[in-house]
Write an enzyme that holds these catalytic residues in place. Structure first.
Site, short mmCIF file in Angstrom:
data_model
loop_
_atom_site.label_atom_id
_atom_site.label_comp_id
_atom_site.label_asym_id
_atom_site.label_seq_id
_atom_site.Cartn_x
_atom_site.Cartn_y
_atom_site.Cartn_z
N ASP A 112 -46.62 35.41 -20.23
CA ASP A 112 -45.63 34.66 -19.45
C ASP A 112 -44.30 34.53 -20.18
O ASP A 112 -44.20 33.85 -21.19
CB ASP A 112 -46.20 33.26 -19.13
N ASP A 293 -38.85 37.45 -15.01
CA ASP A 293 -40.04 36.62 -15.21
C ASP A 293 -41.33 37.38 -14.94
O ASP A 293 -41.57 37.82 -13.82
CB ASP A 293 -39.93 35.40 -14.28
#
Ligand SMILES: *[C@@H]1O[C@H](CO)[C@@H](O)[C@H](O)[C@H]1NC(C)=O
Ligand SMILES: *[C@@H]1O[C@H](CO)[C@@H](O)[C@H](O)[C@H]1NC(C)=O
Ligand SMILES: *[C@@H]1O[C@H](CO)[C@@H](O)[C@H](O)[C@H]1NC(C)=O
Length: 421
Positions: A112, A293
């Protein structure tokens, strides 16, 4: 004379040695900057409630709320944000990481770049070893897709190739929600995102694994690069993370870097400025700030930008999936989307703009339909976070998250023009 001779002889000898090393059949990993290469597996699971789009939008709301709380210097309260129930990650890339001395378990962690805490314990229980030290802090983080809270430990963390980080802060979950089938998260976002996640030390930031690899002299630069690939199967190991350097076998041409954006709230993340054009001349989004992201599946753009894209493509909104849907004829006419980032243009081909058709039914769609992977971010443009280049973008372009030089880089890959979808 003899000095000159021995110098050039020495140079020749060096050249011969270098050639021998670089042409040897088994590549020597250390030659290329001591890269830590971590294979990442893509997994897919949309059995919980909420469409893919709804989950991505829930994540955006949480990212925004977390950024606002941080800017205001207040503690982030999860319940202040409305959200759809998002009880599992639908699409994710995971890596295997060892924790402890010796590492007693291998934890599957989500990769992440939109968060920066590393934590374990959601699946397998954390096992204390001689290198485990509990601190006085508690840790808690909320994601669009779930949350965890627990205690902070420092411990030895082993990434692939036996490369280890000592004294890495990790969260050990006592409560976690929304992380079925994984043990936690490898948070490789900007360090400042960890501010406010510890209590009582709310003002302290926590060095990420990348920061510590750099600080401990293991890698030459505080940088992580990600290589993902498009796929038609729900589960496949086709990604790679490298720490401290880039893997030239994973991209083509050169890497274009863009400075991290100064526009808030995108500036709290790996944010950049970018503009988007459809075909030769239809502006979808003028130069504006957004983020890159790995925790978002779709490529999200501001609501007004999505409307322009919808008009340009002729797509209709599909109720079941939340995505835009094209007819076969519209797909034949679909033009490329051009992302301009710091002067360089990256072309998302028509095939790259559609969801892999073999996975249509897995997202609640019809096997024969054509869905677009560009979705609505849920807010109008001009709010400082007008796009997210998510996994569907990153599966077509190599990305470099460079904290040392405060920039993000992109390059084309052998998969940029692939027609796998
Ligand atoms: C997929 O998600 C469901 C619902 O959240 C969960 O029960 C299941 O264990 C998950 N499957 C895998 C393989 O992670
Ligand atoms: C990004 O865009 C904003 C708003 O247009 C501008 O102020 C800023 O200078 C640009 N560049 C960076 C690196 O933030
Ligand atoms: C789409 O979904 C909404 C709300 O779920 C429903 O009211 C509407 O009738 C649906 N439209 C179609 C065409 O199915």
């Amino acid at each position: 004379m003899s000095r000159g001779f021995s110098n050039s002889f020495f140079s020749l000898l060096l050249l011969a040695i270098t050639l021998a090393v670089t042409t040897s059949a088994t590549p020597v990993v250390q030659v290329r900057d001591n890269l830590v290469r971590l294979p990442t597996a893509k997994r897919f699971n949309l059995t919980g409630s909420g469409t893919l789009l709804a989950r991505d939008q829930a994540r955006v709301r949480k990212l925004r709320a977390r950024a606002s709380a941080k800017i205001a210097g207040v503690e982030f309260v999860e319940d202040a944000v409305g959200s759809v129930p998002a009880d599992n990650q639908a699409v994710d890339y995971v890596v295997n990481v060892g924790v402890g001395t010796p590492a007693t378990t291998s934890d599957s962690l989500l990769v992440d770049t939109g968060s920066s805490n590393t934590w374990v314990g959601a699946g397998k229980a954390y096992v204390r070893t001689s290198s485990s030290t509990q601190t006085r802090d508690r840790v808690s983080v909320t994601y669009g897709s779930g949350s965890f809270s627990g205690t902070e430990f420092t411990d030895t963390v082993s990434l692939g190739d036996g490369l280890t980080i000592t004294g890495q802060s990790i969260g050990v979950a006592s409560r976690s929600q929304g992380f079925d089938g994984v043990d936690g998260i490898l948070g490789i976002g900007p360090t400042d995102l960890t501010v406010g996640t510890l209590s009582p030390d709310t003002r302290t930031s926590i060095p990420t694994v990348t920061d510590n690899l750099f600080a401990q002299g293991t890698i030459p630069s505080d940088l992580v690069a990600v290589s993902f690939e498009p796929t038609n199967s729900p589960e496949v190991t086709n990604g790679e993370l490298t720490f401290g350097g880039t893997d030239s076998s994973k991209f083509t041409g050169s890497i274009t870097f863009a400075p991290l954006t100064r526009t808030s709230p995108a500036s709290e993340f790996f944010g950049i400025n970018q503009s988007i054009r459809y075909g030769t001349s239809t502006s979808i989004l003028s130069n504006t700030a957004g983020i890159v992201d790995t925790g978002t599946t779709l490529t999200l753009i501001a609501t007004d930008a999505l409307q322009r894209y919808q008009r340009a493509t002729g797509a209709v909104l599909d109720n079941a999936t939340g995505l835009l849907r094209l007819t076969q004829a519209q797909f034949q006419n679909l033009q490329s989307l051009f992302f301009t980032i710091n002067g360089a243009t990256f072309e998302l081909t028509p095939n790259a703009q559609i969801w892999p058709r073999a996975l249509n039914t897995a997202i609640g769609g019809n096997a024969n339909s054509i869905y677009l992977i560009v979705g609505d971010i849920g807010t109008p443009s001009g709010e400082g976070l007008d796009f997210i280049n998510g996994l569907t973008f990153l599966e077509r372009f190599y990305a470099v998250f460079d904290s040392t030089n405060k920039r993000v880089g992109f390059a084309t890959t052998p998969f940029t023009d692939a027609t796998t979808n």
